[in-house]
Design an enzyme around this catalytic site. Structure first.
Site, PDB file in Angstrom:
ATOM      1  N   ASP A 207       0.820  -1.214   0.000  1.00  0.00           N
ATOM      2  CA  ASP A 207       0.000   0.000   0.000  1.00  0.00           C
ATOM      3  C   ASP A 207       0.851   1.260   0.000  1.00  0.00           C
ATOM      4  O   ASP A 207       0.337   2.366   0.151  1.00  0.00           O
ATOM      5  CB  ASP A 207      -0.896   0.056   1.243  1.00  0.00           C
ATOM      6  CG  ASP A 207      -1.749  -1.178   1.384  1.00  0.00           C
ATOM      7  OD1 ASP A 207      -1.955  -1.880   0.390  1.00  0.00           O
ATOM      8  OD2 ASP A 207      -2.205  -1.437   2.516  1.00  0.00           O
ATOM      9  N   LYS A 346     -15.506  -2.511   1.800  1.00  0.00           N
ATOM     10  CA  LYS A 346     -14.762  -2.791   0.565  1.00  0.00           C
ATOM     11  C   LYS A 346     -15.803  -3.161  -0.476  1.00  0.00           C
ATOM     12  O   LYS A 346     -16.445  -4.214  -0.364  1.00  0.00           O
ATOM     13  CB  LYS A 346     -13.800  -3.967   0.784  1.00  0.00           C
ATOM     14  CG  LYS A 346     -12.598  -3.619   1.663  1.00  0.00           C
ATOM     15  CD  LYS A 346     -11.820  -4.875   2.037  1.00  0.00           C
ATOM     16  CE  LYS A 346     -10.470  -4.528   2.673  1.00  0.00           C
ATOM     17  NZ  LYS A 346      -9.847  -5.693   3.300  1.00  0.00           N
TER      18      LYS A 346
END
Ligand code: PGA
Ligand code: ZN
Length: 446
Positions: A207, A346
């Site tokens: 990330d 998500k």
């Protein structure tokens, strides 16, 4: 109305295939793509992957692409893009399975997002406004960004067990300032890590978070890492304006009923297993010493009792990601049993825009916090930025405040990947001008 749908296989930020869709209406072409993550569970929508080990190690999505180009196209051509729920329902009906495994959640989500963008264009309103209207909400809000500054767990090759340490610029007055605070802290953190661990400590995880290799003795307490972040925040001078959050992703190192903080070590002795109670004690100390305001997945996804016990202490936001899997039934149970107090949303764990809007409403009705989230495998699609503004989720997690991913050059001309959603928020704030509201101190109940 939809006149044509054309899908293709592209690569995500990890170099793993994913689905991209071009959806055409009389207003033009609307492009969207599906992200994907490392953690998967039994109660979430599933990506359809080809499984042919000789091609992309089994990760190809040619079947999902074919499903779009043939079955989904045939069902959706001629439909009105402003009617999002009908489009999503048509795909759900076509798929017929609980977890969207027939057409593939990757196929369905990419089409659903592309249709949503087309719907906004049809109405001639910005995407975030269209999303707000679809949900029946009116208050737009720019979310507090949770910037990942340190990566561990499955997202990095260091020996840190926790997956992410994030910083939340809650005290910023607007998103633009939050972005600046995030970037400055990240760069101070690089300096702190270089001093303590050497320049290789600044290698990054999936990330974009820095991934220092914490030494054995430091490593057993989360302390070491939080103190580095605290030191970096101190150097910026922002102090209490920036809070710390962590995503433990504890499912990845739960062995039976114990937690193995040394799960990535090749020579582990088994002596450092922690009980659920030990973990609670550690979290309490962390919240106390380092202004940690939010902990995601502090326990295994089936260890509901420890999550509830910890959450019941009321010392910080407790976010369910793997615990809830963005699944309405698991969210319903967690609300009923007061297991946690925030949802990590998500969109690809649920599979369509309409269902994602529904679970956000479900969480907000229970007065939970909502974190709109990316996946570790991202594309240049910045849909979640508009989604978080339109639904006023108050929080967004989309990686580090850096990393223009070079792979984007292969996928299309755009140079920004992880950081894309954050930059989209910057543009939205600019577009809203005086009307822009930054969630700031209201991050938990925006
Ligand atoms: P994933 O992780 O996208 O790899 O599943 C993100 C998270 O755990 O929040
Ligand atoms: Zn998580």
């Amino acid at each position: 109305v939809i006149t044509k749908i054309k899908a293709r296989q592209i690569l995500d930020s990890r170099g793993i295939p994913t689905v991209e869709v071009d959806l055409y209406t009389n207003k033009g072409m609307f492009r969207a793509s599906a992200p994907s993550g490392d953690s998967t569970g039994m109660n979430e929508a599933v990506d359809l992957r080809d499984g042919d080990k000789g091609t992309y190690l089994g990760n190809g999505v040619i079947k999902a692409v074919k499903n779009i180009n043939e079955k989904i196209s045939e069902a959706l051509i001629g439909m009105d893009t402003t009617l999002q729920s009908q489009i999503d329902q048509a795909m759900i009906d076509l798929d017929k399975t609980e977890r969207k495994g027939e057409l593939g959640a990757n196929a369905m989500l990419a089409v659903s997002i592309a249709a949503c963008k087309a719907g906004a264009a049809e109405k001639e309103v910005p995407l975030y406004k269209h999303i707000a209207e679809l949900s029946g909400k009116t208050n737009l809000s720019l979310p507090v960004p949770a910037f990942t500054v340190i990566s561990g767990g499955k997202h990095a090759g260091n020996n840190l067990a926790i997956q992410e340490i994030m910083i939340l610029p809650i005290g910023a007055s607007k998103f633009e300032e939050a972005l600046q605070m995030g970037s400055e802290t990240y760069h101070h953190l690089k300096a702190v890590i270089t001093e303590k661990y050497g320049p290789h400590g600044c290698n990054v995880g999936e990330d974009g978070g820095l991934a220092p290799n914490i030494s054995r003795q430091d490593f057993y307490s989360y302390d070491a890492i939080s103190s580095i972040v605290k030191e970096a925040i101190g150097r910026t001078g922002y102090n209490e304006k920036i809070k710390i959050a962590i995503d433990v992703a504890a499912t990845d190192f739960c062995i039976g009923t114990k937690y193995d903080l040394d799960f990535k070590s090749p020579n582990k002795s088994g002596q450092n297993f922690k009980s659920g109670e030990d973990m609670i004690k550690m979290y309490k100390e962390l919240c106390n010493d380092y202004s940690i305001v939010s902990i995601e997945d502090p326990f295994d996804r089936e260890d509901w009792d420890h999550v509830k016990n910890f959450s019941g202490l009321g010392i910080c936001q407790v976010v369910g990601d793997d615990l809830l899997m963005s699944n309405p039934k698991r969210i319903e149970r967690a609300i009923r049993e007061s297991t946690c107090n925030a949802l990590l949303l998500k969109v690809n764990r649920i599979g369509t825009v309409t269902e994602a809007i529904e679970v956000v409403k479900q969480a907000k009705d229970a007065h939970w916090g909502v974190v709109t989230s990316h996946r570790c495998g991202e594309t240049e699609d910045s849909f979640i930025a508009d989604f978080s503004v339109g639904l006023a989720t108050g929080q967004i997690k989309a990686g580090a405040p850096c990393r223009g991913e070079r792979l984007a050059k292969y996928n299309q001309e755009d140079l920004k990947l992880m950081v894309q959603s954050f930059l989209q928020l910057l543009r939205i704030e600019e577009e809203l001008g005086d009307q822009a509201v930054y969630a700031g101190e209201d991050w938990r109940l925006s």
